[in-house]
Design a protein around this motif. Structure first.
Motif, PDB file in Angstrom:
ATOM      1  N   ARG A  35       0.762  -1.201   0.026  1.00 17.85           N
ATOM      2  CA  ARG A  35       0.034  -0.048  -0.017  1.00 17.85           C
ATOM      3  C   ARG A  35       0.908   1.277   0.003  1.00 17.85           C
ATOM      4  NH1 ARG A  35      -4.827  -2.276   3.696  1.00 17.85           N
ATOM      5  NH2 ARG A  35      -6.199  -2.984   2.126  1.00 17.85           N
ATOM      6  N   ALA A  59      -4.957   4.724  -5.301  1.00 17.05           N
ATOM      7  CA  ALA A  59      -5.904   4.538  -4.171  1.00 17.05           C
ATOM      8  C   ALA A  59      -6.306   3.002  -4.160  1.00 17.05           C
ATOM      9  CB  ALA A  59      -7.056   5.402  -4.237  1.00 17.05           C
ATOM     10  N   ASP A  60      -6.572   2.625  -2.775  1.00 20.24           N
ATOM     11  CA  ASP A  60      -7.128   1.333  -2.533  1.00 20.24           C
ATOM     12  C   ASP A  60      -8.358   1.043  -3.235  1.00 20.24           C
ATOM     13  OD1 ASP A  60      -5.357   0.662  -0.649  1.00 20.24           O
ATOM     14  OD2 ASP A  60      -6.653   1.138   1.164  1.00 20.24           O
TER      15      ASP A  60
END
Length: 83
Positions: A61, A70-71
């Motif tokens: 991450r 982004a996630d």
């Protein structure tokens, strides 16, 4: 039926690179999915056991975050939406 059941199947073309970030070895794979516009990135690392999982995920991450990913930016979701 037991075990893994695929959520979606699709073709992808990949080029993988090895890198080290924050002292951890990772693989970064540049991905093209013929049915989608654009180029995508997968970043992964190997963990020895479940206790190392949180650290491995944090490293992945962190690299994605440095790249502005982004996630929620998952290309599997884009394939589902395109179909």
């Amino acid at each position: 039926m037991c075990g893994y059941v695929p959520r979606i199947a699709f073709e992808k073309h990949c080029r993988t690179y090895a890198l080290t970030a924050d002292g951890r070895e990772l693989l970064a794979t540049v991905v093209r999915v013929p049915e989608l516009d654009g180029t995508f990135l997968e970043v992964e690392t190997v963990v020895a056991d479940e206790e190392e999982l949180a650290a491995g995920l944090a490293a992945v991450r962190a690299v994605l975050g440095r790249l502005g990913v982004a996630d929620g930016d998952l290309y599997t979701d884009a394939v589902v939406a395109a179909r």
